[in-house]
Design an enzyme around this catalytic site. Structure first.
Site, PDB file in Angstrom:
ATOM      1  N   GLU A  88      -2.899   0.562  -6.417  1.00 23.60           N
ATOM      2  CA  GLU A  88      -1.879  -0.451  -6.653  1.00 23.60           C
ATOM      3  C   GLU A  88      -1.509  -0.455  -8.130  1.00 23.60           C
ATOM      4  O   GLU A  88      -2.278   0.024  -8.968  1.00 23.60           O
ATOM      5  CB  GLU A  88      -2.397  -1.833  -6.214  1.00 23.60           C
ATOM      6  CG  GLU A  88      -1.322  -2.891  -6.115  1.00 23.60           C
ATOM      7  CD  GLU A  88      -0.144  -2.447  -5.280  1.00 23.60           C
ATOM      8  OE1 GLU A  88       0.839  -1.941  -5.882  1.00 23.60           O
ATOM      9  OE2 GLU A  88      -0.202  -2.575  -4.051  1.00 23.60           O
ATOM     10  N   CYS A 124       0.862  -1.187   0.000  1.00 24.90           N
ATOM     11  CA  CYS A 124       0.000   0.000   0.000  1.00 24.90           C
ATOM     12  C   CYS A 124       0.889   1.225   0.000  1.00 24.90           C
ATOM     13  O   CYS A 124       1.373   1.651   1.047  1.00 24.90           O
ATOM     14  CB  CYS A 124      -0.922  -0.013   1.215  1.00 24.90           C
ATOM     15  SG  CYS A 124      -2.027   1.413   1.289  1.00 24.90           S
TER      16      CYS A 124
END
Length: 259
Positions: A111, A2
């Protein structure tokens, strides 16, 4: 992993989900990056008997965990992610996992799916049913030689679920609302008592929306970075910052403003 996330909910929505006292309103943030201030919710002092006051409070922290024993943060890796599988045994995180577990409210995260060395597609990963989520996190207060202190934090990650594995092998740990109390209660729950919470989200929990490479630049903070685009894996992956590779997940050993 993340490396960017978003929090677009209001203070009232965050307080309602986490049963916490946040304090001040804050604007929607669409592209939160490491080293920036993030909102972390921790267990506060217990309210008086019979009181309806929440015992959770929001605190601002620098996104980038610094263990208390570090002398110079400039000589220490930027640890914005923490591997949940090894946090309990690593000197950098063991104390925080015992005593300073936290929640990071988020609307979703970003992502990148990479094909080879030069191609990447960005995705906005959000709850399929909408709403707020809370990442598992650890907080640490770092003190400098001159006595000044700064709260720092990192988001715990785990192996990706079936939905996200084609994009990236890691994903942030999401704590379900019914487990907030268990996770935050460090006085009564040891790391072994919360180990089962550090697992991938269910396969149908998230959806991954392809978005443009605008999100690659921290300066792009408008809502349009979350707009769906056609997937394009011919796009360049982008140049590393300062000619260096981005810092990977690491499991080795002032005033902040949401504005």
């Amino acid at each position: 992993m993340c490396g960017r996330f978003s929090l677009t909910a209001s203070r009232q929505e965050v307080e309602a989900l986490l049963a916490a006292i946040i304090g001040e309103d804050f604007p929607p943030r669409y592209n939160i990056a490491p080293t920036q201030p993030i909102l972390m919710v921790v267990a506060g002092e217990l309210p008086p008997p019979g009181s309806n006051r929440p015992d959770r409070v929001g605190r601002l922290a620098r996104w980038g965990f610094i263990p208390g024993w570090v002398k110079d943060p400039n000589d220490f890796p930027l640890m914005f992610n923490i591997r949940s599988e090894t946090a309990a045994v690593k000197n950098s995180f063991r104390a925080a996992l015992h005593h300073r577990r936290a929640l990071v409210p988020a609307s979703g995260f970003y992502e990148w799916r990479r094909e080879g060395k030069n191609r990447a597609q960005a995705y906005w990963v959000r709850p399929r049913r909408g709403g707020l989520i809370a990442f598992a996190a650890l907080m640490e207060t770092w003190s400098s030689a001159d006595g000044s202190e700064i709260d720092t934090g990192g988001i715990l990650t785990t192996g990706a679920n079936e939905t996200l594995r084609p994009i990236h092998e890691r994903m942030p740990v999401v704590i379900n609302p019914e487990d907030f109390g268990l996770w935050l209660d460090c006085k009564n729950n040891l790391p072994r008592d919360v180990a089962h919470l550090m697992r991938p989200a269910a396969p149908d929990f998230f959806e991954a929306v392809p978005v443009s490479d605008k999100v690659n630049k921290v300066s792009n903070t408008s809502p349009d970075i979350q707009e769906r685009v056609e997937e394009d894996l011919t796009a360049p992956a982008g140049k590393p910052r300062n000619g260096k590779k981005p810092e990977p997940e690491d499991d080795s050993g002032g005033q902040l403003s949401m504005f």
